[in-house]
Design a protein around this motif. Structure first.
Motif, PDB file in Angstrom:
ATOM      1  N   ARG A   7       0.847  -1.185   0.000  1.00 27.95           N
ATOM      2  CA  ARG A   7       0.000   0.000   0.000  1.00 27.95           C
ATOM      3  C   ARG A   7       0.885   1.240   0.000  1.00 27.95           C
ATOM      4  N   GLN A   8       1.041   1.837  -1.168  1.00 26.64           N
ATOM      5  CA  GLN A   8       1.883   3.024  -1.304  1.00 26.64           C
ATOM      6  C   GLN A   8       1.380   4.161  -0.424  1.00 26.64           C
ATOM      7  N   ASP A   9       0.053   4.321  -0.317  1.00 27.40           N
ATOM      8  CA  ASP A   9      -0.496   5.431   0.472  1.00 27.40           C
ATOM      9  C   ASP A   9      -0.147   5.294   1.949  1.00 27.40           C
ATOM     10  N   LEU A  10      -0.144   4.080   2.475  1.00 24.67           N
ATOM     11  CA  LEU A  10       0.218   3.873   3.886  1.00 24.67           C
ATOM     12  C   LEU A  10       1.713   4.077   4.101  1.00 24.67           C
ATOM     13  N   LEU A  11       2.507   3.595   3.150  1.00 26.10           N
ATOM     14  CA  LEU A  11       3.954   3.786   3.257  1.00 26.10           C
ATOM     15  C   LEU A  11       4.296   5.274   3.234  1.00 26.10           C
ATOM     16  N   ASP A  12       3.595   6.037   2.387  1.00 27.34           N
ATOM     17  CA  ASP A  12       3.824   7.481   2.317  1.00 27.34           C
ATOM     18  C   ASP A  12       3.516   8.150   3.656  1.00 27.34           C
ATOM     19  N   LYS A  13       2.471   7.679   4.326  1.00 23.14           N
ATOM     20  CA  LYS A  13       2.092   8.265   5.619  1.00 23.14           C
ATOM     21  C   LYS A  13       3.162   8.068   6.677  1.00 23.14           C
ATOM     22  N   THR A  14       3.937   7.000   6.546  1.00 23.00           N
ATOM     23  CA  THR A  14       4.994   6.742   7.523  1.00 23.00           C
ATOM     24  C   THR A  14       6.221   7.623   7.277  1.00 23.00           C
ATOM     25  N   GLY A  15       6.318   8.163   6.083  1.00 21.73           N
ATOM     26  CA  GLY A  15       7.475   8.961   5.736  1.00 21.73           C
ATOM     27  C   GLY A  15       8.695   8.128   5.409  1.00 21.73           C
ATOM     28  N   LEU A  16       8.501   6.815   5.252  1.00 18.00           N
ATOM     29  CA  LEU A  16       9.609   5.903   4.968  1.00 18.00           C
ATOM     30  C   LEU A  16       9.634   5.511   3.490  1.00 18.00           C
ATOM     31  N   SER A  17      10.768   5.027   3.052  1.00 20.27           N
ATOM     32  CA  SER A  17      10.909   4.549   1.676  1.00 20.27           C
ATOM     33  C   SER A  17      10.614   3.065   1.610  1.00 20.27           C
ATOM     34  N   PHE A  18      10.420   2.569   0.393  1.00 23.23           N
ATOM     35  CA  PHE A  18      10.186   1.134   0.211  1.00 23.23           C
ATOM     36  C   PHE A  18      11.401   0.365   0.743  1.00 23.23           C
ATOM     37  N   PRO A  19      11.195  -0.710   1.492  1.00 21.31           N
ATOM     38  CA  PRO A  19      12.309  -1.420   2.139  1.00 21.31           C
ATOM     39  C   PRO A  19      13.237  -2.118   1.153  1.00 21.31           C
ATOM     40  N   LYS A  20      14.479  -2.277   1.613  1.00 20.04           N
ATOM     41  CA  LYS A  20      15.474  -2.996   0.831  1.00 20.04           C
ATOM     42  C   LYS A  20      15.843  -4.328   1.473  1.00 20.04           C
ATOM     43  N   THR A  21      15.719  -4.405   2.800  1.00 17.40           N
ATOM     44  CA  THR A  21      16.134  -5.593   3.546  1.00 17.40           C
ATOM     45  C   THR A  21      14.961  -6.204   4.285  1.00 17.40           C
ATOM     46  N   ALA A  22      15.177  -7.391   4.827  1.00 17.89           N
ATOM     47  CA  ALA A  22      14.142  -8.057   5.616  1.00 17.89           C
ATOM     48  C   ALA A  22      13.830  -7.258   6.876  1.00 17.89           C
ATOM     49  N   GLU A  23      14.841  -6.692   7.477  1.00 18.65           N
ATOM     50  CA  GLU A  23      14.646  -5.896   8.692  1.00 18.65           C
ATOM     51  C   GLU A  23      13.791  -4.663   8.408  1.00 18.65           C
ATOM     52  N   GLU A  24      14.090  -3.983   7.309  1.00 14.83           N
ATOM     53  CA  GLU A  24      13.307  -2.800   6.931  1.00 14.83           C
ATOM     54  C   GLU A  24      11.875  -3.177   6.581  1.00 14.83           C
ATOM     55  N   PHE A  25      11.701  -4.355   5.991  1.00 13.86           N
ATOM     56  CA  PHE A  25      10.362  -4.846   5.658  1.00 13.86           C
ATOM     57  C   PHE A  25       9.509  -4.956   6.916  1.00 13.86           C
ATOM     58  N   VAL A  26      10.054  -5.557   7.967  1.00  9.28           N
ATOM     59  CA  VAL A  26       9.313  -5.715   9.220  1.00  9.28           C
ATOM     60  C   VAL A  26       9.039  -4.348   9.858  1.00  9.28           C
ATOM     61  N   THR A  27      10.030  -3.486   9.857  1.00  5.01           N
ATOM     62  CA  THR A  27       9.888  -2.159  10.464  1.00  5.01           C
ATOM     63  C   THR A  27       8.824  -1.326   9.775  1.00  5.01           C
ATOM     64  N   THR A  28       8.873  -1.299   8.434  1.00  8.93           N
ATOM     65  CA  THR A  28       7.879  -0.494   7.704  1.00  8.93           C
ATOM     66  C   THR A  28       6.477  -1.070   7.854  1.00  8.93           C
ATOM     67  N   ALA A  29       6.362  -2.398   7.895  1.00  9.34           N
ATOM     68  CA  ALA A  29       5.049  -3.020   8.074  1.00  9.34           C
ATOM     69  C   ALA A  29       4.438  -2.604   9.411  1.00  9.34           C
ATOM     70  N   GLU A  30       5.266  -2.564  10.434  1.00 12.94           N
ATOM     71  CA  GLU A  30       4.801  -2.177  11.768  1.00 12.94           C
ATOM     72  C   GLU A  30       4.301  -0.737  11.771  1.00 12.94           C
ATOM     73  N   LYS A  31       5.041   0.151  11.138  1.00 11.64           N
ATOM     74  CA  LYS A  31       4.661   1.564  11.104  1.00 11.64           C
ATOM     75  C   LYS A  31       3.450   1.796  10.185  1.00 11.64           C
ATOM     76  N   MET A  32       3.352   1.038   9.091  1.00 10.77           N
ATOM     77  CA  MET A  32       2.196   1.162   8.203  1.00 10.77           C
ATOM     78  C   MET A  32       0.919   0.716   8.914  1.00 10.77           C
ATOM     79  N   GLN A  33       1.035  -0.334   9.712  1.00 10.20           N
ATOM     80  CA  GLN A  33      -0.133  -0.800  10.469  1.00 10.20           C
ATOM     81  C   GLN A  33      -0.588   0.277  11.463  1.00 10.20           C
ATOM     82  N   ALA A  34       0.362   0.972  12.055  1.00 14.47           N
ATOM     83  CA  ALA A  34       0.042   1.994  13.053  1.00 14.47           C
ATOM     84  C   ALA A  34      -0.726   3.176  12.449  1.00 14.47           C
TER      85      ALA A  34
END
Length: 511
Positions: free
Chosen positions: A182-209
């Motif tokens: 969901r690009q719109d949720l990722l934009d709301k977090t102010g983060l970029s699309f993840p590159k690593t597995a760690e970033e994937f988990v982190t961005t998912a957590e913030k997108m859910q919030a």
């Protein structure tokens, strides 16, 4: 007197021979006439094409099939299409029963990565080889399907299935590691699309919030998380996507996937997702229909099997959701191990296999035939929008006619829903510019018959004992030792050894 008798006898013989010759000619003429009538009768016979497929019929299916059959006859193709739908939950059981009892039908849909693959059917003696039939009746089929797909359709050197090249296999799929989001949720977090597995988990957590409601990473229990594999130092490597038994690296080394370091890494990542409530707590029992409904409403954070197929439905159901696709470790190459994901085959029970080839040859002759079957009648069921899009006209309970293009469609002719983003259409109809590596297994088919019992038992144990660990429901360190012991007891080592044996022999035969 003797001379007269001799002359009479000689003349009698001549007459008798002449009469016999006339009779023979008459009989020959009669036979030819009979053969001609029989040939004419056969040419006038309309042969059935009973097509066995999974799922349920869309609205207006009978109406469209009637139009298809009318056009077939008008085009001089004397076959009659009949669709035989089998519900998803009964697919394997019902088709196995049909084949084992000798039920006669002409065409069977085959899902290489989602059910019983072509090679397994061939191993049972359930399919007919198609080389001669395609040469005789299928010039359009030969022309429209690329060579790499034909290579993958061969089992022991013969073609047993006709690939459905409804997409480029190097584009947009869970098998390639495509990650929908969901690009719109990722934009709301102010983060970029993840590159690593760690970033994937982190961005998912913030997108859910920031989502405002409980959304999850939508994933499949029976699919290998290739999107994660791209982030590992050992990438690229192949894992059998559904079975999750075998790993093959780019050097062609075969090993047990479940006992690999990479599988352990997968389990650790999914454990984080589960503990952080980023995947559905009922993931092990979640039905496909429930997952698809969430996807169609755009109700997800990430999707491990892509998202482009749901863009049109989400536009209607959730206009604020912006669906996109990407790859972790984007700089790395894609790995193509599938020549095709779907195909159509002819059962050994078919008495008129040529009927299927004639139908498919007609279907792939031009976009009009193809789109009549896939989309319905132009001006009645749909109207074209530009060159590659279509808008539905006739609907029943807001549902329009369409035949699943992934079963039989061809990318050269396909029309996309009018709401499909242009970039998605462009992605599908044009080859990717990403770097692509081919796996050594491309074109290889495992014959499971020599290990049928062990293979079935291993798959059963994986589902029961490994899936809870794979999906993060159980901790790897605590539960894996007992789980892998159960899978080994079911015959894992024998299955891996048989795969290696067949794969090695196949590679040698390619030289």
């Amino acid at each position: 007197m003797n001379k007269t008798k001799k002359r009479f006898t000689a003349m009698s013989l001549v007459v008798l021979m002449f009469v016999a010759l006339l009779a023979a000619c008459s009989q020959s003429s009669s036979d030819k006439s009979s053969d001609g009538k029989q040939a004419q009768a056969e040419s006038d016979e309309i042969l059935p094409v009973r097509y066995v497929i999974p799922g349920i019929a869309a609205p207006f299916t009978d109406e469209v099939v009637k139009k298809v059959n009318e056009k077939l006859l008008a085009d001089g193709v004397k076959v009659k299409l009949e669709l035989k739908f089998i519900p998803w939950d009964a697919w394997d059981q019902k088709t196995n029963l049909m084949l084992s009892t000798g039920e006669e039908f002409e065409m069977l849909h085959v899902m290489e990565n989602g059910s019983v693959p072509t090679a397994a059917y061939v191993g049972r003696g359930a399919l007919q080889p198609l080389d001669a039939l395609i040469d005789k009746y299928g010039p359009n089929i030969k022309k429209i399907i690329p060579e790499y797909a034909w290579k993958g359709a061969k089992v022991s050197g013969k073609i047993y299935a006709i690939p459905a090249v409804w997409r480029h296999e190097t584009l947009s799929s869970g098998e390639l590691g495509t990650l929908g989001y969901r690009q719109d949720l990722l934009d709301k977090t102010g983060l970029s699309f993840p590159k690593t597995a760690e970033e994937f988990v982190t961005t998912a957590e913030k997108m859910q919030a920031v989502a405002g409601k409980k959304l999850y990473v939508q994933t499949e229990t029976d699919g290998t998380p290739v999107f994660l594999h791209r982030t590992y130092d050992t990438w690229p490597f192949y894992v059998d996507y559904r079975e999750q038994i075998i790993k093959v690296d780019q050097a062609g080394q075969v090993s047990s996937w479940l006992e690999s370091d990479e599988f352990k890494k997968d389990a650790k990542v999914f454990r984080q997702l589960y503990e952080k409530s980023l995947i559905n707590p009922d993931i092990l029992t979640l039905k496909k229909e429930e997952r698809d409904k969430a996807m169609s409403y755009g109700d997800f954070l990430y999707s491990t099997f892509g998202s482009w197929a749901y863009t049109t439905s989400s536009v209607k159901n959730n206009p604020t959701a912006v669906l996109k696709e990407g790859y972790l470790a984007k700089e790395k190459s894609l790995l193509q191990f599938l020549a095709f994901g779907n195909a159509n085959a002819i059962p050994a029970t078919s008495k008129h296999p040529e009927a299927t080839i004639k139908f498919l040859n007609w279907l792939y002759a031009n976009k009009d035939n193809h789109n009549l079957f896939i989309n319905g009648e132009q001006g009645v069921h749909y109207k074209p929008v530009g060159e590659r899009k279509a808008e539905s006209i006739k609907k029943e309970n807001e549902v329009a006619y369409s035949f699943p293009s992934w079963m039989i469609g061809n990318i050269n002719y396909m029309l996309f829903n009018v709401n499909t983003p242009d970039e998605t259409v462009d992605l599908q109809i044009n080859e990717t510019k990403s770097k692509v590596e081919f796996s050594p297994v491309l074109g290889f088919h495992l014959n499971t018959e020599p290990i049928a019992v062990e293979y079935a038992n291993v798959l059963s144990e994986i589902k029961a004992k490994i899936f809870p660990i794979k999906m993060g429901y159980q901790d790897y360190d605590k539960y894996f030792p007992a789980a892998i012991a159960s899978v080994k007891a079911a015959g894992l080592d024998k299955v891996v050894a048989e795969y290696k044996k067949q794969f090695t022999a196949w590679k040698e035969a390619q030289k």
